[in-house]
Design a protein around this motif. Structure first.
Motif, mmCIF file in Angstrom:
data_model
loop_
_atom_site.group_PDB
_atom_site.id
_atom_site.type_symbol
_atom_site.label_atom_id
_atom_site.label_comp_id
_atom_site.label_asym_id
_atom_site.label_seq_id
_atom_site.Cartn_x
_atom_site.Cartn_y
_atom_site.Cartn_z
ATOM 1 N N ASP A 171 5.721 -6.048 -1.753
ATOM 2 C CA ASP A 171 6.989 -5.331 -1.769
ATOM 3 C C ASP A 171 7.911 -5.928 -0.698
ATOM 4 O O ASP A 171 7.594 -5.883 0.492
ATOM 5 C CB ASP A 171 6.736 -3.850 -1.485
ATOM 6 N N VAL A 173 10.621 -4.883 0.631
ATOM 7 C CA VAL A 173 11.068 -3.890 1.614
ATOM 8 C C VAL A 173 9.995 -3.687 2.679
ATOM 9 O O VAL A 173 10.276 -3.643 3.881
ATOM 10 C CB VAL A 173 11.411 -2.553 0.926
ATOM 11 N N LYS A 176 9.684 -6.869 4.934
ATOM 12 C CA LYS A 176 10.714 -6.946 5.969
ATOM 13 C C LYS A 176 10.389 -5.999 7.118
ATOM 14 O O LYS A 176 10.587 -6.333 8.292
ATOM 15 C CB LYS A 176 12.072 -6.603 5.370
ATOM 16 N N ALA A 177 9.835 -4.823 6.790
ATOM 17 C CA ALA A 177 9.539 -3.814 7.807
ATOM 18 C C ALA A 177 8.364 -4.196 8.696
ATOM 19 O O ALA A 177 8.210 -3.655 9.791
ATOM 20 C CB ALA A 177 9.266 -2.468 7.140
ATOM 21 N N HIS A 212 7.527 2.310 4.587
ATOM 22 C CA HIS A 212 8.249 2.273 3.314
ATOM 23 C C HIS A 212 7.342 2.033 2.111
ATOM 24 O O HIS A 212 7.844 1.860 0.989
ATOM 25 C CB HIS A 212 9.367 1.211 3.336
ATOM 26 N N GLN A 213 6.043 2.013 2.315
ATOM 27 C CA GLN A 213 5.127 1.778 1.200
ATOM 28 C C GLN A 213 5.036 3.031 0.332
ATOM 29 O O GLN A 213 5.078 4.162 0.821
ATOM 30 C CB GLN A 213 3.746 1.393 1.732
ATOM 31 N N SER A 217 4.664 0.856 -5.199
ATOM 32 C CA SER A 217 4.653 -0.506 -4.650
ATOM 33 C C SER A 217 3.227 -1.003 -4.436
ATOM 34 O O SER A 217 2.945 -2.196 -4.584
ATOM 35 C CB SER A 217 5.446 -0.580 -3.347
#
Length: 450
Positions: A171, A173, A176-177, A212-213, A217
């Protein structure tokens, strides 16, 4: 009952039990002199395993819990390899005879950060100083973003049979996190390079509980990963310990899933992998039906050590490198952790061991029970205790933690055999902890750590 067991046991901060006792019990009374005596006492002809730690990476992944150093230059790595080779020679000289080796594991950090010629030189040195079997199971941990074709070919030439690739999540997102941008294409190319070099045993590491998982995802990552058909998966929960690993402070705690969401993610990954044809091995590994792990599990011969679930049956593990942990019949040892201090110890002509633990007979008994629970979700305590000359009931009677697990319908006990109910296998560490004589009650608190 499933939800209540999750609420009660699921977020306890407990060891993964890749050893017993666990590393927090290690102390300075086991030193380099102790380790030297233990090395000399290894029986003639006994097969051993070797572990080599390469504590360097090019960039920091913010979720990482490993001992590693970030470097953009090669000089610190080359200097470290010089020290590592000196340690290999020193340990071999201490043993005094070339012990047969059936398992070799390169861990990190990023072991493939070293140059192909340096890897081959290490394999040559180990072959000179130990009786390295041509059929030895040589494994290496790999960051697919850094694997070159030349390195993959060197791994194949050096006899590597298994490669473990860090994937974690596809994923973007999530990537990136956690400061780890890694495309599916990069990963697939790494797999192709490895298989082209004759390395048939591929493992992917996945992590749930990342910022954000989501369940979706996680499942999408599994679907992308199984399309590459690795032979194994290892699935871990992210352990958020920013007080211990300061780089984890870069992770937004508000973006971390709560305990219920973590459990959902873990179950979704498990279900997706099983649906894709993988067999679940113990708590957190998955393998194709013809894999050695499946065979070992079916035969009741699955083992658990610092690399997780394994078919390695060696009693002795010799660790090389900064922070490396070793094991023998007598106990555990750990090298100096900071690479600079480790190098100073070796330069002074001393083994790098700085702490460890001397096993007692009861430790060995409890370790056997915990290993079987972690591997089989069941343990014949009666038989294990009898093999150690002890009465099994003394480990059950008055065991309040075990009684509580039984009351909560997590386990069944009959004729000296403890069995974890299938629907509660995700809390197996709480069952193992019931036999841990050293468990710190302060660890049994709600935490975002797995």
């Amino acid at each position: 009952m499933l939800a209540s067991a999750l609420l009660k046991y699921g977020e306890m901060r407990l060891p993964r039990y890749t050893s017993y006792p666990t590393a927090p019990r290690f102390a300075a009374d086991v030193d380099d002199h102790t380790y030297g005596d233990w090395l000399k006492a290894i029986p003639e002809g006994q097969n051993v395993s070797l572990y080599l730690h390469i504590p360097f990476c090019r960039s920091m992944c913010w979720y990482c819990g490993c001992h590693t150093t970030i470097t953009k230059k090669d000089d610190p790595i080359l200097d470290y390899l010089d020290v590592l080779r000196d340690e290999i020679r020193m340990v071999a000289d201490t043993i005094g005879r070339p012990l047969p080796v059936s398992e070799v594991h390169f861990g990190g950090g990023t072991p493939t950060i070293i140059e192909p010629r340096e890897f081959l030189a290490l394999m040559t040195l180990m072959g000179e100083r130990f009786a390295l079997s041509p059929s030895a199971n040589v494994a290496v941990e790999i960051d697919p973003r850094r694997l070159t074709l030349a390195m993959a070919e060197a791994l194949g030439e050096g006899g590597v049979r298994r490669a473990s690739l860090g994937v974690q999540s596809f994923d973007p997102v999530v990537q990136k996190a956690i400061n780890r941008i890694q495309s599916e294409k990069q990963t697939a190319e790494a797999v192709d390079h490895l298989r082209g070099a004759g390395i048939g045993g591929i493992n992917f590491d996945l992590i749930y509980g990342l910022p954000h998982q989501t369940v979706r995802s996680c499942v999408e990552t599994v679907e992308a990963a199984v399309a590459m058909r690795p032979e194994r998966f290892a699935v871990f929960g992210y352990a958020h310990v920013p007080s211990f690993k300061k780089h984890q402070r870069m992770i937004d705690e508000n973006a971390l899933p709560d305990s219920a969401a973590r459990a959902e993610q873990a179950m979704a990954i498990s279900e997706a992998l099983v649906k894709a044809g993988y067999r679940q091995i113990g708590l957190d590994h998955f393998a194709l039906p013809d894999d050695d792990l499946v065979t070992a599990q079916e035969a009741g011969q699955l083992r658990r050590n610092f690399q997780g679930y394994t078919t390695d049956t060696c009693e002795t593990l010799i660790g090389f490198g900064a922070s490396a942990i070793g094991r023998s019949r007598d106990g555990y040892v750990q090298n100096e952790v900071p690479p600079g201090v480790y190098a100073s110890r070796i330069a002074s002509g001393r083994l790098a061991t700085t702490k460890g633990y001397r096993l007692t007979d009861e430790d060995r008994l409890r370790a056997a029970i915990i290993e079987r629970l972690m591997c089989d979700f069941s343990a014949d305590i009666s038989a294990i205790a009898a093999a150690h000359g002890r009465d099994w009931q003394s480990f059950v009677d008055g065991n309040s933690k075990l009684a509580e697990l039984r009351k909560d319908s997590v386990i069944d006990i009959a004729d000296g055999v403890i069995t974890v109910r299938p629907e509660h296998r995700f809390v197996i560490r709480a069952v193992a902890a019931a036999f841990d004589a050293y468990i710190d009650e302060s660890q049994r608190v709600h935490s975002k750590a797995a």
